[in-house]
Design an enzyme around this catalytic site. Structure first.
Site, PDB file in Angstrom:
ATOM      1  N   HIS A 101      -4.698  -6.451  -1.328  1.00  0.00           N
ATOM      2  CA  HIS A 101      -4.294  -5.245  -0.583  1.00  0.00           C
ATOM      3  C   HIS A 101      -5.560  -4.556  -0.080  1.00  0.00           C
ATOM      4  CE1 HIS A 101      -1.382  -1.678  -0.103  1.00  0.00           C
ATOM      5  NE2 HIS A 101      -2.543  -1.297   0.437  1.00  0.00           N
ATOM      6  N   HIS A 144      -7.486  -2.447   3.519  1.00  0.00           N
ATOM      7  CA  HIS A 144      -7.432  -1.887   4.867  1.00  0.00           C
ATOM      8  C   HIS A 144      -8.785  -2.114   5.534  1.00  0.00           C
ATOM      9  CE1 HIS A 144      -3.630   0.332   4.146  1.00  0.00           C
ATOM     10  NE2 HIS A 144      -4.085   0.394   2.902  1.00  0.00           N
ATOM     11  N   LYS A 182       4.905  -5.461   5.416  1.00  0.00           N
ATOM     12  CA  LYS A 182       4.581  -4.250   4.654  1.00  0.00           C
ATOM     13  C   LYS A 182       5.521  -3.122   5.044  1.00  0.00           C
ATOM     14  CE  LYS A 182       2.281  -1.393   2.016  1.00  0.00           C
ATOM     15  NZ  LYS A 182       0.917  -0.958   2.300  1.00  0.00           N
ATOM     16  N   HIS A 220       5.102  -0.091  -0.133  1.00  0.00           N
ATOM     17  CA  HIS A 220       4.440   1.153  -0.521  1.00  0.00           C
ATOM     18  C   HIS A 220       5.503   1.971  -1.248  1.00  0.00           C
ATOM     19  CE1 HIS A 220       1.496   4.580   0.230  1.00  0.00           C
ATOM     20  NE2 HIS A 220       2.535   5.142  -0.366  1.00  0.00           N
ATOM     21  N   HIS A 224      -0.011  -0.901  -5.256  1.00  0.00           N
ATOM     22  CA  HIS A 224      -0.853   0.159  -5.840  1.00  0.00           C
ATOM     23  C   HIS A 224      -0.089   1.094  -6.775  1.00  0.00           C
ATOM     24  CE1 HIS A 224       0.905   2.082  -2.345  1.00  0.00           C
ATOM     25  NE2 HIS A 224       0.000   1.616  -1.499  1.00  0.00           N
ATOM     26  N   ASP A 236      -6.560  -1.694  -2.325  1.00  0.00           N
ATOM     27  CA  ASP A 236      -6.169  -0.625  -1.397  1.00  0.00           C
ATOM     28  C   ASP A 236      -7.404   0.091  -0.857  1.00  0.00           C
ATOM     29  OD1 ASP A 236      -4.466   0.969   0.121  1.00  0.00           O
ATOM     30  OD2 ASP A 236      -4.142   2.422  -1.493  1.00  0.00           O
TER      31      ASP A 236
END
Length: 367
Positions: A23, A25, A106, A143, A183, A253
């Site tokens: 995970h 970004h 996602k 999420h 997360h 994350d």
């Protein structure tokens, strides 16, 4: 970052396979270029990349183009791509995505985190998409928070716990669909994932293993979403890893934001851990007397859930270096070339997690 655990005798050198961050970004534009070029040499060779760009990655073509961009920036790494769950996503597009090697979809509840304004409001609307995903072998990445609501007494403190009924309902409707609760931050989330079938797993970040609410209330460089919760919640995350549960694994994350935004009147959610995820974890796991759990948590369990082989061609060596001047020095900031702040002059910086600290572990990668 408070820690009361004392360290007993433990290995001073660890040899691990390359890790997998399930995970991350990586942003876009100059931020993406700068951050992605930092990834080689960190001991991680596989990344599950999130789709909440501007605009979000809602089609196979967009995800493939982004993957090609990332591979050009870091050719030796493996980027697993995801699509953004939206009304535009159809069962036919799911099948096309699977054929193109896209790993997952996602789901962001509307408005709960960065670039989630186009997120989900009703999961049952997407049941035909989930059925196609189940058939195609794609993974649903959730999420796990509900939007804040005065009517339903939902805030950022209980948004994850309130979401868990949706996870259970989706799993009951699609028991063969692989689902990852992303997360996790609460004991409730840990208990829920453990109670469900083998097709439900959970990613845990580096920073949620360190932080509690005490570390982000009024402190922008500890603020992320989901927010870190109580000491008991943090203990539950640590304990499930210490137990060796195979459905809990690393997903950092990591989410870079410019310093001037993080230190503004309204800080965006996200912490940047991609520079040194394994030294962070070795440091904490050493303190918690669970270094023997690091390999499975960071290198093995995530890959197994995603159906990936554990690599054998390269090894990571982590070495304990307790001397004050040794270890891994976390930089105060990463300067983002080609980006300047709103004044048109100040270079944009990203502040890493535990900036300025020295972690008493070093890392090397052997071919």
């Amino acid at each position: 970052m408070s820690n009361t655990t004392t360290t007993t005798a433990a290995p001073t050198t660890l040899s691990l396979p390359m890790a997998a961050d399930m995970h991350v970004h990586l942003r876009q534009g100059a931020m993406c270029e700068a951050v992605t070029k930092q990834l080689p040499g960190t001991g991680v060779d596989t990344y599950l990349v999130m789709p909440n760009l501007i605009p979000p990655l809602t089609t196979t073509a967009m995800a493939v183009a982004y993957r090609e961009q990332l591979q050009a920036l870091a050719p030796g790494l493996n980027f697993l791509m995801t699509l953004y769950l939206s009304p535009q996503l159809t069962p036919d597009e799911v099948r096309a995505a699977a054929a193109a090697g896209i790993t997952g979809v996602k789901s962001y509840p509307r408005g709960v985190t960065t670039n989630s304004d186009g997120g989900v409001e009703n999961y049952e609307t997407y049941y035909p998409v989930f059925a196609a995903m189940e058939e195609a072998g794609m993974i649903l990445n959730l999420h796990g928070e509900c939007p804040s609501s005065e009517e339903h007494n939902i805030t950022i403190l209980n948004a994850e716990a309130k979401f868990l009924r949706h996870l259970a309902k989706i799993h009951a409707a699609f028991p063969k669909l692989r689902i990852v609760l992303e997360h996790a931050t609460t004991a409730d989330a840990v208990a829920m994932v453990k109670s469900l079938g083998d097709t439900v797993a959970c990613s845990i970040t580096v920073h949620h293993l360190f932080l509690t609410v005490e570390d982000w209330a009024g402190l922008p460089h500890g603020f992320c979403k989901p927010v870190a919760k109580t000491f008991a919640d943090r203990a539950a995350l640590r304990e499930v890893i210490a137990s060796g549960h195979p459905r809990f694994f690393l997903g950092t994350d990591s989410a870079p934001h410019p310093r001037h935004a993080k230190e503004s009147a309204k800080a965006p959610a996200g912490l940047f851990t991609s520079l040194h995820p394994l030294p962070y974890l070795a440091h904490l796991f050493h303190k918690l007397n669970m270094l023997d759990k690091l390999e499975n948590f960071a290198c093995v369990y995530g890959r197994k859930f995603y159906g990936l082989p554990v690599p054998t061609d390269r090894r990571v060596t982590l070495t304990y270096t307790p001397e004050a001047a040794a270890g891994t020095k976390i930089p105060e900031a990463l300067v983002i070339d080609k980006l300047v702040a709103q004044d048109g002059k100040t270079p944009v910086e990203v502040v890493p997690f535990l900036a300025g600290e020295t972690i008493p572990w070093t890392l090397s990668v052997r071919e």
